[in-house]
Design an enzyme around this catalytic site. Structure first.
Site, mmCIF file in Angstrom:
data_model
loop_
_atom_site.group_PDB
_atom_site.id
_atom_site.type_symbol
_atom_site.label_atom_id
_atom_site.label_comp_id
_atom_site.label_asym_id
_atom_site.label_seq_id
_atom_site.Cartn_x
_atom_site.Cartn_y
_atom_site.Cartn_z
ATOM 1 N N ASP A 109 10.714 15.992 83.465
ATOM 2 C CA ASP A 109 9.546 15.121 83.321
ATOM 3 C C ASP A 109 8.348 15.969 82.895
ATOM 4 O O ASP A 109 8.364 17.193 83.032
ATOM 5 C CB ASP A 109 9.243 14.387 84.638
ATOM 6 C CG ASP A 109 8.879 15.330 85.775
ATOM 7 O OD1 ASP A 109 9.544 16.375 85.928
ATOM 8 O OD2 ASP A 109 7.920 15.037 86.523
ATOM 9 N N GLU A 173 8.925 16.319 89.102
ATOM 10 C CA GLU A 173 8.163 17.482 89.577
ATOM 11 C C GLU A 173 6.677 17.281 89.354
ATOM 12 O O GLU A 173 5.854 17.672 90.178
ATOM 13 C CB GLU A 173 8.649 18.750 88.859
ATOM 14 C CG GLU A 173 8.228 20.051 89.535
ATOM 15 C CD GLU A 173 6.812 20.519 89.219
ATOM 16 O OE1 GLU A 173 6.240 21.275 90.013
ATOM 17 O OE2 GLU A 173 6.267 20.111 88.175
HETATM 18 ZN ZN LIG Z 1 6.628 22.628 85.718
#
Ligand SMILES: [Zn+2]
Length: 466
Positions: A109, A173
């Site tokens: 992501d 994340e």
């Molecule tokens: Zn990163």
């Protein structure tokens, strides 16, 4: 190649030369794969279309299927009401009997692109300028995925190494990995490893590799100072009694000494790093204004990486627009304390609380509400995994890696250590100081990316030799 028990053998120079040539040969296709990933706008922030995050998970799974890993799955954590969080890709080649397993981490992501007008190129159209590939995620962290894929492709030509490999590419994340801990616990058997390589950090600079060996932790609290039962007229009562904002300011002022060092007793510092920043670079990067003296003592990297740092990050008090001529009865500040590697978070919070409670100005009532705690990280610098990584980086770059600290935290590292306390964690990465991860004009240096791929292939070769 044979190895004597208790010693480790290095791959032969021929193997190194072979791998270097192989990585060079594979690199154009790998770069194409990175470009294809950058074209998928996999922003995990919930205001964006999550179909793109699903599409990037599919694309990563496809790359890993092609990298010689027989088991590839797209998985979620499971909550009471069904799947939780964003899709993660887990790909495995189980270890031969008695051989170690390495877990290779990255995330697919990305951060939102921000204002497109601040980019020189379209954030989701990968564009090369002067040896750097620009695009959102080109560095953070799609280059990390490509580093893993590239290392595995390079090694598949050498035949199966006697080592288990698990690649774990998460998809949330950039929103703080909210379902990371349940994911780790629910898929513990799939993810268990002896060595974990987290490819989501940075090198020291172009041409000089780095291993991220320490991260600061973080604790915070709210402190309320109360002095009156209710607000009173500042003309009728002002003088014999000080208002809560003045008293809160005096309390806050006790938290640093005259040099700007944190003055809370009982906090620890770690040893000074071996590298330092130029003050001019720090001033430019931080935008500190002309004439402002820097706070604290010792090296700048020590102040940033291995010592505590304390900031006031918010105050609840009447706003200037709503100010009236009254004595404010109570005021609250939020205090944020970055803690050094080696510091116990609970002990740090207790030390901060004790300082605030024992420095109540004019006997004001001081109430402390504990907030969040996050652990710092200190990699053992002499583990066999760390020695293998140092050798691999030095061989790839021709220059020894520098131990880098990070002043902030990577919260999922603490989660990894909680679930896999015996694993050696190596924090590597592809970024350099000009990568601008999270900002406009994010980019990866393609020459450095090639060195990262080779270093990771060499690392796996060395770890397989025990
Ligand atoms: Zn990163």
């Amino acid at each position: 190649m044979n190895s004597t028990p208790g010693t480790s053998t290095l791959p032969e120079p021929d193997d190194v030369a072979h791998l270097r040539a192989r990585v060079a040969e594979l690199f154009p296709a790998l770069r194409g794969d990175l470009e294809a990933l950058v074209r998928i706008p996999s922003v995990s922030n919930s205001a964006f279309d999550q179909a793109h995050v699903a599409a990037s998970a599919e694309a990563v799974a496809e790359l890993l299927r092609g990298a010689g890993l027989p088991e590839v799955q797209i998985l979620h954590a499971t909550g009471v009401a069904g799947p939780l969080g964003a899709p993660a890709v887990v790909a495995r080649r189980p270890a031969p009997e008695g051989a170690p397993t390495v877990l290779l981490y990255a995330h697919h992501d990305v951060q939102p692109p921000g204002d497109a007008a601040t980019w020189d190129t379209d954030p989701f159209v990968p564009t090369e300028v002067d040896g750097r590939l620009f695009g959102r995620g080109a560095a953070d962290d799609k280059a990390g995925i490509v580093a893993h894929v590239g290392a595995l492709r390079a090694l598949s030509a050498l035949g199966d190494l006697p080592i288990g490999v698990t690649v774990f590419v998460e998809g949330e994340e950039e929103v703080g990995s909210p379902s990371f801990l349940p994911f780790l616990n629910q898929h513990k058997d799939l993810l268990a490893a002896d060595v974990i390589v987290v490819a989501d950090s940075a090198n020291w600079k172009v041409g000089v590799p780095g291993l991220t060996t320490s991260l600061r932790g973080l604790v915070d609290c709210d402190v309320e100072v109360a002095v009156l039962g209710h607000a009173v007229h500042s003309g009728m009562f002002g003088g014999p009694v000080l208002d809560a904002l003045t008293l809160l300011s005096r309390l806050i002022a006790t938290l640093h000494d005259e040099q700007g060092n944190v003055a809370v007793e009982g906090l620890v510092s770690a040893p000074d790093p071996t590298v330092d920043y130029e003050e001019a670079d720090f001033r430019a990067d931080s935008s500190v204004l002309d004439g402002v003296r820097l706070a604290g003592e010792g090296t700048l990297t020590g102040r940033l990486w291995t010592k505590p740092a304390l900031s006031v990050i918010g105050i609840d008090a009447p706003s200037v627009a709503h100010a009236s001529n009254t004595l404010t009865p109570r005021a609250t500040a939020k205090i944020s304390l970055r803690i050094a590697p080696g510091q116990d978070p609970a002990a740090a919070l207790a030390a901060l609380r004790a300082h605030l409670e024992s420095n109540a100005p004019f006997g004001a009532q001081v109430t402390v509400h504990d907030g969040e705690t996050g652990k710092p990280f200190q990699a053992p610098t002499d583990s066999s995994a760390m020695q293998a990584a140092r050798w691999a980086f030095e061989t790839s770059w021709g220059t020894a890696p520098v131990d880098i600290g990070i002043g902030g935290s990577i919260p999922f590292i603490a989660d990894l250590l909680d679930v896999f306390p015996d694993a050696a964690i190596l924090v590597t990465g592809v970024e350099d100081p000009d990568s601008r991860a999270h900002g406009a004009n994010e980019s990866v240096h393609l020459g450095e990316l090639k060195k990262v791929v080779l270093a990771e292939a060499l690392l796996l070769t060395r770890l397989a030799q025990g």
